[in-house]
Write an enzyme that holds these catalytic residues in place. Structure first.
Site, PDB file in Angstrom:
ATOM      1  N   SER A   1     -21.742  17.551 -19.712  1.00  0.00           N
ATOM      2  CA  SER A   1     -22.945  16.925 -20.255  1.00  0.00           C
ATOM      3  C   SER A   1     -24.181  17.673 -19.753  1.00  0.00           C
ATOM      4  CB  SER A   1     -22.956  15.449 -19.863  1.00  0.00           C
ATOM      5  OG  SER A   1     -23.936  14.740 -20.563  1.00  0.00           O
TER       6      SER A   1
ATOM      7  N   ARG B   1     -29.124   1.527 -19.175  1.00  0.00           N
ATOM      8  CA  ARG B   1     -27.734   1.838 -18.877  1.00  0.00           C
ATOM      9  C   ARG B   1     -26.780   1.244 -19.916  1.00  0.00           C
ATOM     10  NH1 ARG B   1     -24.924   5.792 -16.483  1.00  0.00           N
ATOM     11  NH2 ARG B   1     -23.154   5.060 -15.287  1.00  0.00           N
TER      12      ARG B   1
ATOM     13  N   ASP C   1     -16.413  12.597 -29.112  1.00  0.00           N
ATOM     14  CA  ASP C   1     -17.728  12.594 -28.457  1.00  0.00           C
ATOM     15  C   ASP C   1     -18.797  12.675 -29.536  1.00  0.00           C
ATOM     16  OD1 ASP C   1     -20.048  13.025 -27.028  1.00  0.00           O
ATOM     17  OD2 ASP C   1     -19.278  14.715 -25.866  1.00  0.00           O
TER      18      ASP C   1
ATOM     19  N   HIS D   1     -17.728  10.696 -25.157  1.00  0.00           N
ATOM     20  CA  HIS D   1     -18.434  11.611 -24.252  1.00  0.00           C
ATOM     21  C   HIS D   1     -17.882  11.548 -22.827  1.00  0.00           C
ATOM     22  CE1 HIS D   1     -21.732  14.132 -22.990  1.00  0.00           C
ATOM     23  NE2 HIS D   1     -22.157  13.238 -22.125  1.00  0.00           N
ATOM     24  N   ASP D   2     -17.533  10.356 -22.374  1.00  0.00           N
ATOM     25  CA  ASP D   2     -17.035  10.177 -21.008  1.00  0.00           C
ATOM     26  C   ASP D   2     -15.700  10.869 -20.747  1.00  0.00           C
ATOM     27  OD1 ASP D   2     -19.030   8.929 -19.688  1.00  0.00           O
ATOM     28  OD2 ASP D   2     -18.152   6.926 -19.709  1.00  0.00           O
TER      29      ASP D   2
END
Lengths: 375, 375
Positions: free
Chosen positions: A154, A224, A319, A352-353
């Site tokens: 990232s 968040r 992602d 994405h994680d």
């Protein structure tokens, strides 16, 4: 085969720099500290160092644990250690908390030497390029003239790219995972909503909330929660939470009803309890600003002409924050310059994680790449 | 060919209902008013009525303008009018503001007859099914036994589906555009962030902000900014805004730098100035709760067994909020029941908001469908 192990108990170290750092934003940091950790041993030729760059919520604590906090495991512990894909038997691994961070390096929570007050919102804007400059100074301090590799996921991947452009002679390989060469309008839009949540929180106090004994927890929590949606894929959320109802049926309340609500609130509260709001703002701006092609009229291939490293680019199919297409842009720009570039598009449902997980194919790609890397 | 025209100046009408409405949430509205508009003329057979259902920020003002507000054009004016795809020469079109709304029908801003205070957060939860029930009562009042069609986009499309399930004999055609049979975890997650932005705004005052002379504008603005990201496609944002910088370069500030930031802030402020926060909360919950398959163990085909209408389902290729795959779920469930279903997947770059645009192929599909509709 020997089982991969943890690097074990680690100790964070500090480096103080008194040479002022001129920042891309025009400001200057008169002096600063960087907190960092190292794993493995620097070889005699000083040729086996690998720099790990962190993303928005990461830190210098990449692997291992602290003796007095055995549950505080490094954020990339599944990747870095003896026998792990980034094998500390072979490599000397460095993790560093970026300037402007909130995990020990000089940042908004630190005292501004000019005033004695905490910097707060007066901390100067920092960019990916500034981070890389500070990391290079830390490398000087550690006696590392050239990194075998700089690796990150990232925003960390953007730092690997910046290394290849600003210190081409000081990096053998750049490994950018789940990254993008620059943010899209949609990426910036999500960051902007998160920033507005923090900036408009009455407890933000113009960024000087420390002096008021409060933190803008509502804003940080919203930021968040929103971030988390973009870190996961639609599919993985559907699989993990679906439409599961806490009470098995609708109870018509604004308390938690769907399990996904519970998950997001929990993640938001946990984050707001420890992360610094000014660091969050600075980091999202660093993301927005990063654009190596800007001074080349948007031409990414022209921007990469000065890179000499070999590259590994990794993306994940689900992602949607930094989609595979964004990685392919980088691959194409590098190929245009006849650079050595390997590209892996990993089929992984986690969005994405994924770059934080130990998905089998993904780790096999990294293991193979590091195994073949001469040091 | 005669050019399509506006329906011209229109006047909103009101209908008062004194028969209590039992709500799905268990609550009861003792009495209520619905504000509505009609365009065209109900024929002698009362067979040419079309109900238009609105989405989150829509209203009863579907077409035309108000004599004293010539710039206040109905939200689907490009679709509804003489010579337009939903032709008011042939059809009698009804638009109604849903219960719990903030455009004139009974909602949180209305006085609670039991207390004399505004309902605020005490307004009962309303569901898509409750809206449909109230719409059916309005139809009774207007002498409409059966609608030729019920049509809507997004949340409006869910109402068209609910009509087909709860009043199968009172609807000839159900037209669901850019809709979904139920929200995913990701959809709910976005709604939850928007709700938390409003609920945690100190100016929300537990939903009774009216009495404090304030509105939770910060929360509403954030909710709308976030919503807007999901209404547009990644591509359309890239095309419209890209990385355009207001000052041509980074100026390192939290004021507007990228044009996308300006757009989102403007949309957020505009929305917060007129929309009711409690209506926003209620509407997102209605979206979350809607799930016709719930009482059938998640089996959508079983849920649609009782529908007898003909269906037109329309989706847009770049709509990632309610993607084409969600429309295909409905099509498959309807085909499983051997219903007459037409499906159009429109290639349009504008994302979810495409349903509000007069994209040529999209409007041609609707024009053709309405033209063939017997009344």
């Amino acid at each position: 085969m020997i089982q991969p192990q943890s690097v074990g108990a680690v100790v964070a170290q500090r480096a103080h720099f008194t040479e002022p750092l001129a920042l891309k934003s025009g400001g200057t940091l008169p002096e600063y500290e960087l907190v960092y950790e190292t794993y493995g041993t620097l070889n005699a030729a000083r040729s086996n160092a690998v720099l790990v760059c962190h993303a928005l919520s990461g830190s210098h604590h990449v692997a291992g644990y602290y003796a007095d906090e055995p549950d505080n495991i490094g954020w990339w512990d599944n990747l870095v250690g003896p026998g792990k894909p980034l094998d500390t038997h072979r490599f000397f691994v460095v993790g560093v908390n970026n300037l402007g961070g909130c995990h020990g390096s000089t940042g908004p929570k630190s005292a501004n030497p000019a005033t004695g007050r905490r910097w707060g919102a007066d901390f100067p804007f920092v960019t990916v390029e500034d981070w890389v400059t500070a990391q290079a100074r830390l490398a000087d301090r550690l006696g590392i003239e050239r990194f075998a590799a700089v690796v990150g996921g990232s925003l960390g991947g953007m730092q690997a790219l910046a290394w290849s452009l600003h210190y081409p002679k000081r990096i053998g390989h750049a490994i950018a995972i789940a990254a993008a060469p620059r943010l899209t309008a949609q990426n910036i839009a999500f960051n902007e909503v998160a920033r507005q949540a923090i900036l408009t929180d009455p407890d933000f106090h113009g960024g000087h909330f420390y002096e008021h004994g409060v933190v803008p927890a509502r804003g940080l929590k919203l930021a968040r929660m929103l971030g988390h949606i973009t870190y996961l894929s639609d599919d993985s959320m559907a699989e993990k939470f679906g439409r599961s109802l806490r009470h098995g049926r609708a109870v018509y309340s604004y308390d938690v009803e769907f399990e996904i609500e519970s998950y997001l609130r929990y993640q938001g509260d946990k984050f707001a309890a420890h992360f610094d709001a000014n660091t969050y703002l600075l980091t999202t701006k660093a993301l927005d600003y990063f654009d190596p092609a800007f001074e080349y009229g948007g031409n990414l291939a022209a921007a990469f002409a000065r890179a000499t490293a070999d590259f590994l680019i990794v993306s994940f199919t689900t992602d949607w924050r930094f989609a595979p297409a964004r990685s392919r842009e980088m691959v194409n720009a590098l190929l245009h310059n006849q650079r050595n570039v390997s590209y892996a598009e990993i089929d992984c449902a986690a969005g994405h994680d994924s770059f934080l997980l130990d998905e089998t194919h993904y780790h096999a790609v990294l293991r193979g790449y590091f195994n073949r890397m001469g040091v």
